[in-house]
Design a protein around this motif. Sequence first.
Motif, PDB file in Angstrom:
ATOM      1  N   PHE A 156     -21.847  78.328-120.508  1.00 53.24           N
ATOM      2  CA  PHE A 156     -21.305  78.753-119.212  1.00 53.24           C
ATOM      3  C   PHE A 156     -21.857  77.906-118.085  1.00 53.24           C
ATOM      4  O   PHE A 156     -22.742  77.079-118.281  1.00 53.24           O
ATOM      5  CB  PHE A 156     -21.576  80.240-118.968  1.00 53.24           C
ATOM      6  N   TYR A 168     -18.917  83.507-106.219  1.00 55.00           N
ATOM      7  CA  TYR A 168     -19.637  82.930-107.349  1.00 55.00           C
ATOM      8  C   TYR A 168     -18.661  82.723-108.498  1.00 55.00           C
ATOM      9  O   TYR A 168     -17.983  83.670-108.924  1.00 55.00           O
ATOM     10  CB  TYR A 168     -20.771  83.875-107.765  1.00 55.00           C
ATOM     11  N   ARG A 181     -17.832  81.676-112.394  1.00 57.31           N
ATOM     12  CA  ARG A 181     -18.450  81.659-113.714  1.00 57.31           C
ATOM     13  C   ARG A 181     -17.468  81.055-114.725  1.00 57.31           C
ATOM     14  O   ARG A 181     -16.686  81.763-115.360  1.00 57.31           O
ATOM     15  CB  ARG A 181     -18.860  83.077-114.094  1.00 57.31           C
ATOM     16  N   TYR A 200     -29.063  87.240-104.961  1.00 48.76           N
ATOM     17  CA  TYR A 200     -29.357  87.470-106.372  1.00 48.76           C
ATOM     18  C   TYR A 200     -30.452  88.516-106.547  1.00 48.76           C
ATOM     19  O   TYR A 200     -30.328  89.428-107.362  1.00 48.76           O
ATOM     20  CB  TYR A 200     -29.773  86.156-107.048  1.00 48.76           C
ATOM     21  N   LYS A 253     -26.723  75.079-121.111  1.00 49.99           N
ATOM     22  CA  LYS A 253     -26.528  76.375-120.439  1.00 49.99           C
ATOM     23  C   LYS A 253     -25.723  77.244-121.396  1.00 49.99           C
ATOM     24  O   LYS A 253     -24.505  77.364-121.289  1.00 49.99           O
ATOM     25  CB  LYS A 253     -25.821  76.164-119.098  1.00 49.99           C
ATOM     26  N   GLY A 258     -33.676  81.425-115.602  1.00 46.66           N
ATOM     27  CA  GLY A 258     -32.432  81.011-114.948  1.00 46.66           C
ATOM     28  C   GLY A 258     -32.618  80.287-113.635  1.00 46.66           C
ATOM     29  O   GLY A 258     -31.665  80.154-112.866  1.00 46.66           O
ATOM     30  N   MET A 259     -33.825  79.798-113.351  1.00 43.42           N
ATOM     31  CA  MET A 259     -34.084  79.073-112.106  1.00 43.42           C
ATOM     32  C   MET A 259     -35.140  78.000-112.330  1.00 43.42           C
ATOM     33  O   MET A 259     -36.095  78.233-113.086  1.00 43.42           O
ATOM     34  CB  MET A 259     -34.639  80.031-111.035  1.00 43.42           C
ATOM     35  N   THR A 287     -28.267  78.055-108.536  1.00 43.93           N
ATOM     36  CA  THR A 287     -27.042  78.387-107.813  1.00 43.93           C
ATOM     37  C   THR A 287     -27.088  79.827-107.330  1.00 43.93           C
ATOM     38  O   THR A 287     -26.805  80.119-106.175  1.00 43.93           O
ATOM     39  CB  THR A 287     -25.819  78.171-108.720  1.00 43.93           C
TER      40      THR A 287
HETATM   41  C1  COI Z   1     -26.930  80.431-111.767  1.00 41.63           C
HETATM   42  O1  COI Z   1     -27.851  80.235-110.977  1.00 41.63           O
HETATM   43  O2  COI Z   1     -25.755  80.212-111.453  1.00 41.63           O
HETATM   44  C2  COI Z   1     -27.176  80.907-113.132  1.00 41.63           C
HETATM   45  O3  COI Z   1     -26.349  80.729-113.963  1.00 41.63           O
HETATM   46  C3  COI Z   1     -28.414  81.638-113.444  1.00 41.63           C
HETATM   47  C4  COI Z   1     -28.313  83.106-113.552  1.00 41.63           C
HETATM   48  C5  COI Z   1     -29.656  83.624-113.133  1.00 41.63           C
HETATM   49  C6  COI Z   1     -27.265  83.812-112.809  1.00 41.63           C
END
Ligand code: COI
Length: 366
Positions: A79, A145, A147, A177, A205, A244-245, A312
């Motif tokens: 993703f 956002y 996805r 977030y 990812k 995730g960061m 993001t």
């Molecule tokens: C993003 O930052 O877009 C991610 O995919 C990470 C997730 C913590 C939402």
Amino acid sequence: MMTDAAMPELLRIPHPNPVSEAERVARIADPGFGKTFTDHMVTIRYTEGQGWHDATLGPRGPLTLDPATAVLHYAQEIFEGLKGYRLGDGSMAMFRPDANARRFNASARRMAMPELPEALFIESCRALVDIDRDWFPSAEGGSLYLRPFMIATEAFLGVRPANEYLFMVIAASTGNYFKSGAPAVSLWVSEHYNRAGPGGTGAAKCGGNYAASLVPIAEAMQAGHDQVIFLDAKEHRWIEELGGMNVFFVFDDGTIQTPPLSDTILHGVTRDCLIALAREEGLTVREEPYAIDQWRDDARSGRLVESFACGTAAVVTPIGKVSAPEFSFVIGSGGPGQMTQKLKSRLIDIQRGVAPDTHGWVFPVG
Ligand code: COI
């Protein structure tokens, strides 16, 4: 895996019964993160030998999957995350979708999945932002956002790359977030778990990496922290990333450091932007390993003055406190630092069209 460069046209089927304006306005007033979804979605199918086909921008709705669908068993899934913004003149734009398209294909290669033509990835995102632009939240810091993701859809139970896939893009009206609302987040050092190992899928990812981070994140939250920080799998000493960061460190001499890219770290788009912006400011940015004990000692001595997470979803989030079973330390004043705020503003101003886009990062949606 075969890459098919043919690019199908997106068939547009507007939702015959979208969410009413009154309901939409109510939902986007305080959308939270990733739970207020828009009216439409993109679906594109891939079949080995045929390539990408049946590209549709249509009403958002549930999927029907055979119980033997490969992704449900062996997690062949990847993703992306990127954002759409409203610029000052009222038009919509996306931020660096080309970088996400390239990373998506890098993830696809690692997960034995077909690559998607970059132009098709970008057009899918653009068309979705365009049709669902009214879902852009008015709240401060809001965005659409996106996805994009791909799953293996072939129904079979053998362990091999599938020969059928589904690419999709969904969108969520999104606010911050972190819901704690605290000026800086607190981190828990994962003692027993690693996010990734050399030769593994850490740089891709893929959903599996995030699944592996759930127990450590839950552990961090149970201990009263916002997020987890992972160390390397070999020595359990070198800082890698959060769940995730990516992570940055700011020193009292004005220099900045971030762990170097490797096959155990996600190649963050926000990370890349911040390095470029800091270097443009004339700042020294080192992409070098940094050890957890050094972080603790530098924070205590005052050599390290700020730290922040970026991504993001998280954008730029100050880190105020780090805890492990044997120690705990506060960074700077425990709140947002000046450099963190400055880099965040520089980035957001470009994303929102307030500052000139000298890098070609802002893609108009039209
Ligand atoms: C993003 O930052 O877009 C991610 O995919 C990470 C997730 C913590 C939402």
